[in-house]
Enzyme design. Structure first.
Site, PDB file in Angstrom:
ATOM      1  N   VAL A 277     -11.099  -3.723 -20.676  1.00  0.00           N
ATOM      2  CA  VAL A 277     -10.376  -4.370 -21.576  1.00  0.00           C
ATOM      3  C   VAL A 277      -9.216  -3.467 -21.982  1.00  0.00           C
ATOM      4  O   VAL A 277      -8.375  -3.799 -23.062  1.00  0.00           O
ATOM      5  CB  VAL A 277     -11.101  -4.424 -22.999  1.00  0.00           C
ATOM      6  CG1 VAL A 277     -12.290  -5.645 -22.909  1.00  0.00           C
ATOM      7  CG2 VAL A 277     -11.585  -3.372 -23.472  1.00  0.00           C
ATOM      8  N   ARG A 279      -6.965   0.549 -21.494  1.00  0.00           N
ATOM      9  CA  ARG A 279      -7.078   2.080 -21.477  1.00  0.00           C
ATOM     10  C   ARG A 279      -6.553   2.358 -22.717  1.00  0.00           C
ATOM     11  O   ARG A 279      -5.279   1.880 -23.233  1.00  0.00           O
ATOM     12  CB  ARG A 279      -6.525   2.599 -20.287  1.00  0.00           C
ATOM     13  CG  ARG A 279      -7.371   2.255 -18.992  1.00  0.00           C
ATOM     14  CD  ARG A 279      -6.868   2.834 -17.684  1.00  0.00           C
ATOM     15  NE  ARG A 279      -7.120   4.426 -17.819  1.00  0.00           N
ATOM     16  CZ  ARG A 279      -8.246   4.785 -17.455  1.00  0.00           C
ATOM     17  NH1 ARG A 279      -9.230   3.955 -17.098  1.00  0.00           N
ATOM     18  NH2 ARG A 279      -8.567   6.235 -17.471  1.00  0.00           N
ATOM     19  N   HIS A 451      11.969  -9.733  12.701  1.00  0.00           N
ATOM     20  CA  HIS A 451      10.951 -11.182  13.044  1.00  0.00           C
ATOM     21  C   HIS A 451       9.827 -10.754  14.059  1.00  0.00           C
ATOM     22  O   HIS A 451      10.189 -10.237  15.035  1.00  0.00           O
ATOM     23  CB  HIS A 451      12.002 -12.238  13.411  1.00  0.00           C
ATOM     24  CG  HIS A 451      11.238 -13.500  13.762  1.00  0.00           C
ATOM     25  ND1 HIS A 451      10.801 -14.310  12.644  1.00  0.00           N
ATOM     26  CD2 HIS A 451      10.907 -14.143  14.738  1.00  0.00           C
ATOM     27  CE1 HIS A 451      10.327 -15.493  13.268  1.00  0.00           C
ATOM     28  NE2 HIS A 451      10.075 -15.193  14.352  1.00  0.00           N
TER      29      HIS A 451
END
Length: 475
Positions: A277, A279, A451
């Site tokens: 939940v 730090r 590419h």
């Protein structure tokens, strides 16, 4: 002075050897300053030992196992067996190699290393207690000090990490077997990364979150893609619920009770529970009052753009200095602090700090969103390139997500980007560089990209913002 106490002095004292502290110590030593680094646990801090690196190692292993077992479309048929204990051993080997490297780098640059826990005695002195019976302590006087003690997981009432099977992320990353049922409290980046990892390793994962979606702080369309993919992996989400208590279950596991704001309760069985939940900064162990430094109500240390605290000779970097609580931010702050101490005109600039979430797909962000740009007074133009139109993304069989680039329309200057898709954590660096150097959309679009690569999507997004994209419809 207590019995066994010795006293030494140093130009720069760094407290905490995480990514902010050890970097600061090395840079200070490189500048010719006598530098001492104090660490009570392990070189590299939470990030290297218990967070960033070990989690990414397990994420890599889980991804490899999952992809090998789900590649029938590509003509590959496999049923990989996961030995989590062996995977954790491999992960630990990676960590050991890196932590050993940090220690060697510090020594090679002339940093004095001291093992122990430091507390301020006054504005220019700390007392370091060495671990182990009879090890004693020492006092270190300093001209300048850099505090970099990091953060720890937040506990919620009734879910203390000392109680098996309640775990923080550190403990979950050290498990030697895959739990059949894993319940995760919190759908932030830590909760989502580890939920995805263990789902791919074979756990039946349930996530409870007080808010109404995953990944608070990220734009809805970004979070939605990650949540949809997590649901495809079998993760079961329950939003608007907070974990209230747990008790032993009838089948050897536990039962976790959750509660909504209206008081409605639900129960979920699990074998292991991860609490993720958030730090909080580790500043309560430092006796900062003795140095004349106050913290905020949340425990953070206020700093200026040179990482200085209210005491000009004492600096704070990394998680103790507040958001953004990111390892690379800590390192940059550590460098700035060391260079300021060395008399150089260094300062912090937070306009181009990238962030990444290593979910499936990954998220990479930097700079401003479109709404943030509007609030800042810009006239934003936005370009977007979907990965489903990227030849390279299709050849990797990971074509979910997009690259979105935000720029100021009158000037063309790049202001930010949000990427969700394959290798987003790597791709975001190009746009961070564009922001840092003051590049325009034309600069990015005119740069020839190899590419076929994923990076072409960044170029196409820039072209799309200019209304001249080739491989996607212009907005």
């Amino acid at each position: 002075m207590v019995v066994g106490d010795i006293a030494t002095g140093t130009d720069v004292l760094v407290v905490g050897a995480g990514p902010g502290g050890y970097v600061a110590a090395i840079r200070a030593a490189q500048k010719g300053l006598d530098t001492t680094l104090v660490e009570k646990d392990a070189y590299g801090g939470t990030c290297l030992n218990y967070g960033c690196i070990p989690s990414k190692a397990l994420i890599t292993g889980a991804n490899l196992a999952h992809e090998a077992g789900h590649a029938e479309e590509m003509g590959i048929h496999a049923d990989p067996a996961v030995d989590l204990s062996a995977m954790v051993d491999w992960k630990d080997g990676v960590v050991d190699q890196l932590t050993g490297g940090v220690e060697k780098l510090c020594k090679a640059n002339g940093v004095n290393l001291v093992e122990g826990e430091a507390r301020f005695a006054d504005e220019h002195k700390v007392r370091v207690a060495h671990g182990g019976e009879g090890q004693g302590s020492e006092s270190i006087e300093f001209e300048h000090c850099i505090v970099s003690t990091g953060s720890r997981p937040i506990q919620i009432p009734g879910f203390e990490f000392a109680d098996d099977p309640i775990h923080d992320s550190r403990e979950l990353l050290a498990m030697d077997s895959v739990p059949d049922r894993l319940l995760v409290v919190g759908a932030g980046y830590i909760g989502m990364e580890l939920s995805t990892t263990y789902a791919k390793l074979g756990s039946d994962v349930t996530v409870v979150e007080m808010l109404d979606d995953v990944l608070p702080g990220y734009e809805d369309d970004v979070a939605r893609i990650v949540r949809k993919r997590a649901e495809e992996l079998g993760i079961d989400f329950h939003f608007g619920e907070g974990a209230s208590e747990w008790q032993n279950g009838p089948d050897g596991g536990v039962v976790v009770t959750t509660e909504t704001e209206d008081g409605e309760e639900s129960t979920y069985p699990a074998d292991e529970v991860l609490v993720a939940v958030g730090r909080q900064p580790v500043t309560d162990t430092l006796d900062l009052d003795a140095a004349g430094i106050e913290t905020t109500e949340q425990g953070f240390i206020d700093t200026d753009d040179r990482a200085r605290t209210e005491q000009d000779h004492i600096f704070a970097v990394g998680d103790v200095a507040g958001e953004p609580m990111l390892a690379h931010t800590a390192s940059k702050e550590g460098i700035v602090a060391a260079e300021v101490i060395a008399g150089e005109p260094a300062a912090l600039d937070y306009q181009a700090i990238p962030a990444a979430v290593f979910t499936d797909p990954e998220i990479g962000t930097v700079g401003m969103t479109e709404s943030e740009a509007e609030e800042a007074g810009f006239e934003p133009t936005v370009g977007q390139m979907p990965f489903r139109a990227s030849g390279r993304a299709l050849t990797t069989n990971h074509a979910e997500g997009f690259v979105r680039i935000v720029a100021d329309e009158p000037s063309g200057f790049v202001l930010g980007a949000q990427i969700v898709g394959p290798e987003a954590s790597e791709l975001i660096a190009e746009i961070a560089l564009a922001i840092e150097m003051g590049a325009t959309l034309e600069d990015v679009a005119s740069t020839i990209h190899t590419h076929p690569t994923l990076a072409e999507a960044v170029m196409e997004a820039a072209e799309n913002a200019m209304g001249q994209a080739i491989h996607t419809l212009n907005r």
